[in-house]
Design a protein around this motif. Sequence first.
Motif, PDB file in Angstrom:
ATOM      1  N   GLY A 169      -1.440 -25.240  53.425  1.00  0.00           N
ATOM      2  CA  GLY A 169      -0.301 -26.053  52.988  1.00  0.00           C
ATOM      3  C   GLY A 169      -0.697 -27.504  52.771  1.00  0.00           C
ATOM      4  N   GLY A 170       0.214 -28.221  52.124  1.00  0.00           N
ATOM      5  CA  GLY A 170       0.013 -29.669  51.973  1.00  0.00           C
ATOM      6  C   GLY A 170      -1.063 -30.070  50.987  1.00  0.00           C
ATOM      7  N   VAL A 171      -1.438 -29.151  50.060  1.00  0.00           N
ATOM      8  CA  VAL A 171      -2.457 -29.540  49.085  1.00  0.00           C
ATOM      9  C   VAL A 171      -1.930 -29.570  47.646  1.00  0.00           C
ATOM     10  CG1 VAL A 171      -4.553 -28.922  50.339  1.00  0.00           C
ATOM     11  CG2 VAL A 171      -3.334 -27.164  49.046  1.00  0.00           C
ATOM     12  N   SER A 172      -0.612 -29.331  47.465  1.00  0.00           N
ATOM     13  CA  SER A 172      -0.132 -29.403  46.071  1.00  0.00           C
ATOM     14  C   SER A 172       0.231 -30.850  45.738  1.00  0.00           C
ATOM     15  CB  SER A 172       0.997 -28.403  45.824  1.00  0.00           C
ATOM     16  OG  SER A 172       1.638 -28.050  47.014  1.00  0.00           O
ATOM     17  N   MET A 173       1.201 -31.078  44.886  1.00  0.00           N
ATOM     18  CA  MET A 173       1.383 -32.430  44.350  1.00  0.00           C
ATOM     19  C   MET A 173       2.607 -33.152  44.910  1.00  0.00           C
ATOM     20  SD  MET A 173      -1.027 -33.311  42.278  1.00  0.00           S
ATOM     21  CE  MET A 173      -0.294 -34.529  41.168  1.00  0.00           C
ATOM     22  N   TRP A 176       9.234 -18.707  59.243  1.00  0.00           N
ATOM     23  CA  TRP A 176       8.200 -18.413  60.233  1.00  0.00           C
ATOM     24  C   TRP A 176       6.812 -18.658  59.642  1.00  0.00           C
ATOM     25  CZ3 TRP A 176      12.304 -14.486  60.698  1.00  0.00           C
ATOM     26  CH2 TRP A 176      13.070 -14.670  61.863  1.00  0.00           C
ATOM     27  N   ASP A 177       5.935 -19.152  60.473  1.00  0.00           N
ATOM     28  CA  ASP A 177       4.548 -19.436  60.076  1.00  0.00           C
ATOM     29  C   ASP A 177       3.785 -18.122  59.987  1.00  0.00           C
ATOM     30  OD1 ASP A 177       1.875 -20.082  59.913  1.00  0.00           O
ATOM     31  OD2 ASP A 177       1.874 -21.461  61.619  1.00  0.00           O
ATOM     32  N   SER A 178       3.489 -17.704  58.766  1.00  0.00           N
ATOM     33  CA  SER A 178       2.728 -16.442  58.631  1.00  0.00           C
ATOM     34  C   SER A 178       1.242 -16.704  58.411  1.00  0.00           C
ATOM     35  CB  SER A 178       3.279 -15.608  57.470  1.00  0.00           C
ATOM     36  OG  SER A 178       3.224 -16.348  56.268  1.00  0.00           O
ATOM     37  N   ASN A 179       0.910 -17.837  57.824  1.00  0.00           N
ATOM     38  CA  ASN A 179      -0.481 -18.055  57.418  1.00  0.00           C
ATOM     39  C   ASN A 179      -1.462 -18.090  58.585  1.00  0.00           C
ATOM     40  OD1 ASN A 179       0.600 -18.255  54.933  1.00  0.00           O
ATOM     41  ND2 ASN A 179       0.081 -20.397  54.573  1.00  0.00           N
ATOM     42  N   ARG A 180      -1.019 -18.683  59.694  1.00  0.00           N
ATOM     43  CA  ARG A 180      -1.975 -18.879  60.793  1.00  0.00           C
ATOM     44  C   ARG A 180      -2.381 -17.535  61.392  1.00  0.00           C
ATOM     45  NH1 ARG A 180      -0.922 -20.865  65.870  1.00  0.00           N
ATOM     46  NH2 ARG A 180       1.197 -21.332  65.182  1.00  0.00           N
ATOM     47  N   PRO A 196      -4.079 -23.413  49.971  1.00  0.00           N
ATOM     48  CA  PRO A 196      -2.690 -23.614  49.553  1.00  0.00           C
ATOM     49  C   PRO A 196      -1.728 -23.014  50.581  1.00  0.00           C
ATOM     50  CG  PRO A 196      -4.013 -22.652  47.777  1.00  0.00           C
ATOM     51  CD  PRO A 196      -4.837 -22.586  49.016  1.00  0.00           C
ATOM     52  N   GLY A 197      -0.474 -23.485  50.566  1.00  0.00           N
ATOM     53  CA  GLY A 197       0.500 -23.028  51.560  1.00  0.00           C
ATOM     54  C   GLY A 197       1.072 -21.656  51.278  1.00  0.00           C
ATOM     55  N   ASN A 198       1.233 -21.337  50.009  1.00  0.00           N
ATOM     56  CA  ASN A 198       1.798 -20.018  49.720  1.00  0.00           C
ATOM     57  C   ASN A 198       0.889 -18.955  50.308  1.00  0.00           C
ATOM     58  OD1 ASN A 198       4.324 -19.876  48.351  1.00  0.00           O
ATOM     59  ND2 ASN A 198       3.369 -21.034  46.684  1.00  0.00           N
ATOM     60  N   PRO A 199       1.455 -18.032  51.086  1.00  0.00           N
ATOM     61  CA  PRO A 199       0.634 -17.081  51.837  1.00  0.00           C
ATOM     62  C   PRO A 199      -0.369 -16.319  50.983  1.00  0.00           C
ATOM     63  CG  PRO A 199       2.891 -16.988  52.594  1.00  0.00           C
ATOM     64  CD  PRO A 199       2.892 -17.912  51.421  1.00  0.00           C
ATOM     65  N   ASP A 218       6.653 -29.088  57.997  1.00  0.00           N
ATOM     66  CA  ASP A 218       7.801 -29.342  58.875  1.00  0.00           C
ATOM     67  C   ASP A 218       8.723 -28.132  58.975  1.00  0.00           C
ATOM     68  OD1 ASP A 218       7.108 -31.945  59.523  1.00  0.00           O
ATOM     69  OD2 ASP A 218       8.143 -32.794  57.768  1.00  0.00           O
ATOM     70  N   GLU A 219       8.608 -27.235  57.973  1.00  0.00           N
ATOM     71  CA  GLU A 219       9.530 -26.091  57.930  1.00  0.00           C
ATOM     72  C   GLU A 219       9.081 -24.925  58.807  1.00  0.00           C
ATOM     73  OE1 GLU A 219       7.142 -26.779  55.891  1.00  0.00           O
ATOM     74  OE2 GLU A 219       6.682 -25.252  54.403  1.00  0.00           O
ATOM     75  N   LEU A 220       7.879 -25.026  59.399  1.00  0.00           N
ATOM     76  CA  LEU A 220       7.312 -23.852  60.062  1.00  0.00           C
ATOM     77  C   LEU A 220       7.788 -23.687  61.501  1.00  0.00           C
ATOM     78  CD1 LEU A 220       3.640 -24.066  58.771  1.00  0.00           C
ATOM     79  CD2 LEU A 220       5.583 -22.799  57.805  1.00  0.00           C
TER      80      LEU A 220
HETATM   81  P1  AMP Z   1       2.841 -26.454  50.475  1.00  0.00           P
HETATM   82  O1  AMP Z   1       1.524 -26.214  49.861  1.00  0.00           O
HETATM   83  O2  AMP Z   1       2.756 -27.076  51.826  1.00  0.00           O
HETATM   84  O3  AMP Z   1       3.741 -27.212  49.559  1.00  0.00           O
HETATM   85  O4  AMP Z   1       3.496 -25.036  50.686  1.00  0.00           O
HETATM   86  C1  AMP Z   1       3.740 -24.155  49.599  1.00  0.00           C
HETATM   87  C2  AMP Z   1       4.691 -23.046  50.016  1.00  0.00           C
HETATM   88  O5  AMP Z   1       4.101 -22.284  51.027  1.00  0.00           O
HETATM   89  C3  AMP Z   1       5.998 -23.546  50.607  1.00  0.00           C
HETATM   90  O6  AMP Z   1       7.033 -22.686  50.192  1.00  0.00           O
HETATM   91  C4  AMP Z   1       5.784 -23.454  52.085  1.00  0.00           C
HETATM   92  O7  AMP Z   1       6.974 -23.303  52.819  1.00  0.00           O
HETATM   93  C5  AMP Z   1       4.923 -22.196  52.193  1.00  0.00           C
HETATM   94  N1  AMP Z   1       4.084 -22.258  53.386  1.00  0.00           N
HETATM   95  C6  AMP Z   1       3.269 -23.267  53.727  1.00  0.00           C
HETATM   96  N2  AMP Z   1       2.651 -23.007  54.879  1.00  0.00           N
HETATM   97  C7  AMP Z   1       3.079 -21.797  55.286  1.00  0.00           C
HETATM   98  C8  AMP Z   1       2.805 -20.976  56.404  1.00  0.00           C
HETATM   99  N3  AMP Z   1       1.949 -21.372  57.357  1.00  0.00           N
HETATM  100  N4  AMP Z   1       3.437 -19.781  56.515  1.00  0.00           N
HETATM  101  C9  AMP Z   1       4.297 -19.385  55.546  1.00  0.00           C
HETATM  102  N5  AMP Z   1       4.581 -20.107  54.457  1.00  0.00           N
HETATM  103  C10 AMP Z   1       4.005 -21.308  54.320  1.00  0.00           C
END
Ligand code: AMP
Length: 417
Positions: free
Chosen positions: A253-257, A204-208, A304-307, A189-191
């Motif tokens: 993202g979305g795979v932690s706990m 900003w969404d960097s991962n994609r 994982p979400g962390n870049p 939701d933060e992206l």
């Molecule tokens: P999550 O695994 O979704 O809990 O994300 C872990 C961390 O990675 C959080 O600080 C997210 O804000 C960051 N994160 C998740 N997706 C992205 C993305 N696409 N670009 C940059 N940071 C992200």
Amino acid sequence: MPESPYPMLPVSEALALVLEQAQPLPPAQVPLAEALGRILAEEVVAEQPLPPFPASVKDGYAVVAQDGPGEYPVVAQVTAGQAPDFRLEAGQVAYITTGAPLPPGADAVVPVEETEPLGGDGQPRVRIHARVRPGQDVRAVGVDVAAGQPVLAPGERLGPAELGLLATVGRSQVWVHPRPRVAVMSTGDELVEPGQPLGPGQIWDSNRTMLLAAVREAGGVPVDLGSSGDSQAELEAKVQAGLAQADVLLTSGGVSMGDLDLIKPLLEHAGQVHFGRIRMKPGKPLTFATAQVDGRRRLVFGLPGNPVSSLVTFYLMAVPALRKLAGWSRPELTRIQARLAQPLPLDPERPEFHRATLVWDDGERCFWAHSTGSQASSRLLSMRSANALLELPQDQGELPAGSWVHARLIGELGAGN
Ligand code: AMP
Ligand code: MG
């Protein structure tokens, strides 16, 4: 703190599971212009000899070798692309250019440097200075490639030279394993899209952007699915869209706990989760699943979400999978050894993949591994100009400078560092 239900697999076991699921894509026929980097799925045999006719290697004069030095009439000229329609008799020569067919009767070529044109009207004459042996400066039929000779074998990777060979034997199409299509989606939701203003709590969404580029670099065809908010319905729709149109789906993202980490349950629902945690730093929550769609197996990496975690796990797990789909027989990242340019702390809980730039030292005859600095999994600067992931063992204390470590290559070695 709630415990994850997923066992933490060692990296090697996890990779073995991934590679077992990733099977080479069925071969397809493509034009040569689309075949660069593909793995060949057929044996290629030359139907005709190369050269198909005895060809001159030099610009000069076609001669009868036995005639030897002397003055001769130049009875004809043959340039590349022509077919000589005369027979050269003893006592005659013919002007010839590189790549032109040797006229019947001739058996050698005297290079132009060994000759001297003689003046006079009418038929030109030339003085031949050199004595040549039969066959000199002539490429015999089939010397480069014999008729019926296999020139490429299945499993070979097609680079410029291999494509040249295909063209040499007259091929315009070739059977290869196709590039895997890889759909990429971000979650959170933060992206916010780069270029749009940030609101409170947003990033900003960097991962994609990063993963789409990494897919392209790894030889895949990237498919951009955009970004999804953390709602079950929206995530599910995007995951289904990805599964429908690609061989591989990458989510980030979305795979932690946390409460909003919805990817694992969603993948359990859509297919089969093979692992949901991995013993490595960074990247512990990496999730790998498969799903059957239209009779074909799709691979899903819940990165994982962390870049940094998402890119490191992409290299270590998804790149070998993409290579295997593309037909590589040895899909693992190349592993070499390097020495630490500085001491590095070890992690007592998990093996660590430390980002480093390897630089060759001619004097010491080794690569030195220069750390990229702070290894926080959110700090993408730790991937900047890294060409290797150092495999640091899980242990107490630190490894002193000068220690030898294994390194997995993720970029070019050498120039540019
Ligand atoms: P999550 O695994 O979704 O809990 O994300 C872990 C961390 O990675 C959080 O600080 C997210 O804000 C960051 N994160 C998740 N997706 C992205 C993305 N696409 N670009 C940059 N940071 C992200
Ligand atoms: Mg998230």
